[in-house]
Design an enzyme around this catalytic site. Structure first.
Site, PDB file in Angstrom:
ATOM      1  N   GLU A 212     -19.374  -6.737   6.202  1.00 29.12           N
ATOM      2  CA  GLU A 212     -18.282  -7.669   5.889  1.00 29.12           C
ATOM      3  C   GLU A 212     -18.802  -9.105   5.869  1.00 29.12           C
ATOM      4  O   GLU A 212     -19.785  -9.437   6.534  1.00 29.12           O
ATOM      5  CB  GLU A 212     -17.192  -7.562   6.971  1.00 29.12           C
ATOM      6  CG  GLU A 212     -15.974  -6.752   6.533  1.00 29.12           C
ATOM      7  CD  GLU A 212     -15.063  -7.487   5.560  1.00 29.12           C
ATOM      8  OE1 GLU A 212     -15.535  -8.360   4.797  1.00 29.12           O
ATOM      9  OE2 GLU A 212     -13.860  -7.174   5.551  1.00 29.12           O
ATOM     10  N   ASP A 213     -18.106  -9.950   5.128  1.00 32.91           N
ATOM     11  CA  ASP A 213     -18.458 -11.372   5.125  1.00 32.91           C
ATOM     12  C   ASP A 213     -17.895 -12.089   6.340  1.00 32.91           C
ATOM     13  O   ASP A 213     -18.596 -12.815   7.027  1.00 32.91           O
ATOM     14  CB  ASP A 213     -17.985 -12.046   3.821  1.00 32.91           C
ATOM     15  CG  ASP A 213     -16.507 -11.819   3.513  1.00 32.91           C
ATOM     16  OD1 ASP A 213     -15.822 -11.060   4.247  1.00 32.91           O
ATOM     17  OD2 ASP A 213     -16.012 -12.390   2.525  1.00 32.91           O
TER      18      ASP A 213
ATOM     19  N   ASP B 196     -11.349 -12.426  10.178  1.00 33.72           N
ATOM     20  CA  ASP B 196     -10.378 -13.487  10.439  1.00 33.72           C
ATOM     21  C   ASP B 196      -9.275 -12.900  11.325  1.00 33.72           C
ATOM     22  O   ASP B 196      -9.472 -12.745  12.531  1.00 33.72           O
ATOM     23  CB  ASP B 196      -9.884 -14.000   9.081  1.00 33.72           C
ATOM     24  CG  ASP B 196      -9.003 -15.226   9.165  1.00 33.72           C
ATOM     25  OD1 ASP B 196      -9.101 -15.965  10.151  1.00 33.72           O
ATOM     26  OD2 ASP B 196      -8.198 -15.449   8.240  1.00 33.72           O
TER      27      ASP B 196
ATOM     28  N   PHE C 113     -11.835 -23.138   7.092  1.00 30.85           N
ATOM     29  CA  PHE C 113     -12.018 -22.288   5.914  1.00 30.85           C
ATOM     30  C   PHE C 113     -13.379 -22.581   5.313  1.00 30.85           C
ATOM     31  O   PHE C 113     -13.712 -23.731   5.027  1.00 30.85           O
ATOM     32  CB  PHE C 113     -10.908 -22.515   4.885  1.00 30.85           C
ATOM     33  CG  PHE C 113     -10.829 -21.382   3.899  1.00 30.85           C
ATOM     34  CD1 PHE C 113     -10.099 -20.237   4.200  1.00 30.85           C
ATOM     35  CD2 PHE C 113     -11.522 -21.436   2.698  1.00 30.85           C
ATOM     36  CE1 PHE C 113     -10.054 -19.164   3.311  1.00 30.85           C
ATOM     37  CE2 PHE C 113     -11.478 -20.369   1.808  1.00 30.85           C
ATOM     38  CZ  PHE C 113     -10.754 -19.239   2.109  1.00 30.85           C
TER      39      PHE C 113
ATOM     40  N   ARG D 136     -18.850 -19.194  -4.602  1.00 32.96           N
ATOM     41  CA  ARG D 136     -19.611 -18.078  -4.028  1.00 32.96           C
ATOM     42  C   ARG D 136     -21.117 -18.302  -4.150  1.00 32.96           C
ATOM     43  O   ARG D 136     -21.895 -17.769  -3.382  1.00 32.96           O
ATOM     44  CB  ARG D 136     -19.261 -16.771  -4.746  1.00 32.96           C
ATOM     45  CG  ARG D 136     -17.834 -16.288  -4.524  1.00 32.96           C
ATOM     46  CD  ARG D 136     -17.694 -14.856  -5.044  1.00 32.96           C
ATOM     47  NE  ARG D 136     -16.305 -14.432  -5.181  1.00 32.96           N
ATOM     48  CZ  ARG D 136     -15.577 -13.903  -4.204  1.00 32.96           C
ATOM     49  NH1 ARG D 136     -16.097 -13.753  -2.999  1.00 32.96           N
ATOM     50  NH2 ARG D 136     -14.337 -13.520  -4.407  1.00 32.96           N
TER      51      ARG D 136
END
Ligand code: IMP
Ligand code: MG
Length: 182
Positions: free
Chosen positions: A102-103, A106, A155, A168
């Site tokens: 996963e990146d 959250d 963020f 990205r």
């Protein structure tokens, strides 16, 4: 070639050098833990693509890879937790040593959903590596087995992560400023 840095994301939180060093360490840890077995990495598209590409090149064990494409409903910077699979796995995970890549974690809703869906397919083991973890934002009590960096409630974009599908390609991880960020 260098990238022009967008104004709304000028602040670098993690440089490409920080990231590379940490990714090497994660890969070494995973290599040690999975020694003697074939690891099956499942990358979560699209955010994890660059992280996964770097991670596998530092791993020194037999491995196979697959991707899962998901989309979550909600605004650009707040996921609603309702997740939909838009690209399913190609390879059966039954009996495999599965590592979800996963990146960022959250609220944890996405990962909980993925763990439910994947464990139903009876892998031999199911673990999670995430590059980033915003632990203070957690709503659902999920945990990754391997975490690159724990970060504050900001963020971030770059190194695969997007805002509205942009940024990205940035080699470093930047904080997104302005009304979009929290
Ligand atoms: P969760 O379900 O709330 O844990 O959301 C996880 C997903 O939201 C991640 O896989 C990202 O796609 C997205 N996300 C959460 N925080 C960020 C961020 O700071 N930058 C970019 N995407 C994010
Ligand atoms: Mg994601």
């Amino acid at each position: 070639m260098d990238h022009s840095t967008p104004d709304e994301a000028s602040e670098i939180l993690l440089s490409r050098y920080d990231i590379e060093q940490r990714v090497r360490k994660l890969a070494a840890e995973i290599t040690k833990d999975y020694h003697g077995s074939t690891t099956h990495l499942v990358g979560v598209l699209k955010g994890a693509w660059i992280f996964m590409a770097d991670l596998v090149r530092h791993m020194d064990i037999d491995l196979t890879i697959d991707f899962l494409g998901i989309t979550s409903y909600g605004s650009n910077t707040h996921s609603s937790g309702e997740v939909k699979i838009i690209k399913d796995l190609d390879i059966s995970i039954k009996g495999r040593e599965v590592l979800i890549v996963e990146d960022i974690l959250d609220t944890g809703r996405t990962l909980r959903y993925l763990e439910e869906v994947l464990s139903a397919h009876k892998p031999h083991s199911l673990r999670v590596v995430t590059l980033l973890d915003k632990r203070s934002r957690r709503i659902v009590p999920v945990k990754a087995d391997y975490v690159g960096f724990e970060i504050a409630d900001v963020f971030v974009v770059g190194y695969g992560l997007d805002f509205d599908q942009k940024y990205r390609q940035l080699p470093d991880i930047h904080v997104l400023r302005g009304e979009h960020s929290r």
